[in-house]
Design a protein around this motif. Structure first.
Motif, PDB file in Angstrom:
ATOM      1  N   ASN A 144       0.862  -1.186   0.000  1.00  0.00           N
ATOM      2  CA  ASN A 144       0.000   0.000   0.000  1.00  0.00           C
ATOM      3  C   ASN A 144       0.900   1.237   0.000  1.00  0.00           C
ATOM      4  OD1 ASN A 144      -2.850  -1.173   0.411  1.00  0.00           O
ATOM      5  ND2 ASN A 144      -1.617  -2.206   1.955  1.00  0.00           N
ATOM      6  N   SER A 152      -7.049   8.888 -11.941  1.00  0.00           N
ATOM      7  CA  SER A 152      -6.691   9.006 -10.524  1.00  0.00           C
ATOM      8  C   SER A 152      -5.329   9.676 -10.371  1.00  0.00           C
ATOM      9  CB  SER A 152      -6.650   7.628  -9.876  1.00  0.00           C
ATOM     10  OG  SER A 152      -5.556   6.888 -10.392  1.00  0.00           O
ATOM     11  N   TYR A 195      -3.835   1.713  -8.676  1.00  0.00           N
ATOM     12  CA  TYR A 195      -5.212   2.218  -8.641  1.00  0.00           C
ATOM     13  C   TYR A 195      -5.394   3.243  -9.759  1.00  0.00           C
ATOM     14  CZ  TYR A 195      -9.513   4.451  -7.216  1.00  0.00           C
ATOM     15  OH  TYR A 195     -10.786   4.949  -7.208  1.00  0.00           O
ATOM     16  N   ILE A 248      -2.686   0.003  -4.169  1.00  0.00           N
ATOM     17  CA  ILE A 248      -3.512  -0.521  -3.085  1.00  0.00           C
ATOM     18  C   ILE A 248      -3.479  -2.035  -3.148  1.00  0.00           C
ATOM     19  CG2 ILE A 248      -5.840  -0.636  -2.099  1.00  0.00           C
ATOM     20  CD1 ILE A 248      -6.383   2.125  -3.295  1.00  0.00           C
TER      21      ILE A 248
END
Length: 404
Positions: free
Chosen positions: A212, A240, A233, A228
């Motif tokens: 993470n 994003s 992500y 993640i």
């Protein structure tokens, strides 16, 4: 060599999917025996033996012979054939390109840095861009047909699934990835630069098993890569990570996104440049004064060199920027609770001049329990992260290892 199964997007062919998973296993774990593969993939020894034999015939797997053991029958070790295919990665910076090539195992074959290139959103600039990539490919010590994929990093908003860019080269109806494929005669994946850099650090850089992760790309602009549970992500459309467009200030500085008050207007390479010019006009001293007075171009490298030479004004500006960045990163940490935050991009080369104020602000503004969970590290790959990340990401996308 059979490349059909690598290029296939048919997810219903079980044999092809298993072959890709075997290659993925070797990428992630290194050389292994048939028994190791069978246990990891929950497949029978005969099934794994058959698939590995087919991959050997295709040229992707090599038999390295018997494993050294203390006794009993010695099993054979198998691993990836580095010469079975190559991947090219292109990282587009403000006024230059970095281009790299890796072999099938992910090791560097060639790297060319700081190739002068001035971007313009025109067909002529796109053609020049393609020609520079083409020249690099021609210079490689491998056959062109062995280039399995090319990754191209783009600052700002891109949709990696559709292949459309919304930041550069958006003057045609066709997706940019398709235009590049037609011109370069190879599979092309486009990607946001911060996300590619994040993947480079994850696979070959500062990451040490963490799953993470936040990667802060501090360059002319300000971007963010997010991992993640070990996966990049993307968000719904691949947009994003627009960290630089947090609205954090009541200033009247117009950001390139068209809005005011963005974090990027006070904490980025472009902000560093603008603030230095403003402070110089107000009478502050700097070793860059002569260049400024002569109207010469000031690059990020010039600004960082001034910091290394202990230019008081540049250090002061960088410290304030670091405090602003740290405040923003603290907010991200409170949201994501990451194991690791990596400070990357060109400005990370300033080392403790920027990392110390960032860490100070993080301690002040992040939740104590969250702060205790998170380690802050400087990028290991530096400005090479983008080019190598693009290479590694193009390999993973070709193998179906990336899920949008």
């Amino acid at each position: 060599m059979n490349t059909k199964f690598l290029l296939s997007s048919d997810n219903n062919n079980r044999s092809e999917l298993l072959k890709k998973k075997i290659i993925h296993y070797y990428i992630a774990n290194g050389d292994a025996t048939i028994a190791d593969l069978g246990r990891e993939m929950d497949l029978s020894i005969p099934t794994v033996t058959k698939l590995v034999a087919e991959l050997q015939d295709d040229g992707y797997i090599l038999d390295f012979g018997k494993q050294e053991t203390s006794g009993g029958r010695k099993p054979n070790i198998y691993g990836l054939n580095p010469a079975s295919g190559y991947f090219v990665g292109v990282d587009m910076l403000k006024d230059k390109l970095n281009i790299a090539a890796i072999d099938f195992k992910g090791d560097k074959v060639q790297l060319e840095e700081n190739i002068p290139y001035q971007f313009e959103n025109t067909p002529a600039s796109l053609e020049q861009f393609c020609q520079m990539i083409d020249d690099f490919i021609v210079s490689l010590p491998v056959e062109r047909k062995k280039i399995l994929a090319i990754g191209v990093n783009i600052t700002g908003r891109v949709n990696p699934t559709s292949g459309y860019s919304y930041s550069i080269f958006y003057f045609e109806e066709k997706p940019l990835a398709q235009i590049l494929e037609e011109r370069l005669q190879a599979k092309v994946f486009i990607e946001n630069d911060s996300r590619a850099m994040t993947y480079g650090e994850y696979m070959k850089g500062a990451v040490q098993g963490e799953k993470n992760i936040l990667f802060v790309n501090m360059a002319w602009g300000l971007g963010l890569g997010i991992i993640i549970d070990g996966n990049l992500y993307y968000g719904k459309s691949g947009f994003s990570g627009e960290f630089g467009h947090f609205c954090m200030f009541e200033n009247e500085v117009l950001c390139h996104c068209g809005k005011k008050g963005c974090l990027e207007t006070e904490a980025s390479g472009s902000a560093f440049h603008r603030i230095l010019m403003e402070r110089h006009r107000e009478g502050s001293n700097t070793i860059l004064a002569r260049k400024l007075d002569n109207g010469e171009e000031i690059s990020l490298d010039d600004l960082l060199e001034a910091v290394r030479k202990e230019d008081v004004l540049c250090i002061e500006i960088l410290e304030t920027m670091g405090l602003n960045l740290g405040k923003g990163i603290a907010g991200l940490m409170n949201i994501f609770n990451p194991e690791l935050v990596i400070l990357g991009g060109t400005l990370s080369l300033a080392g403790e001049y920027i990392s110390l104020p960032i860490k100070s602000a993080i301690r002040k503004y992040s939740l104590n329990l969250v702060n205790q969970d998170t380690e802050i590290r400087i990028s290991k790959l530096g400005e090479r992260a983008g080019a190598f990340g693009a290479c590694l990401l193009s390999r993973s996308k070709l193998l179906g290892m990336i899920h949008y």
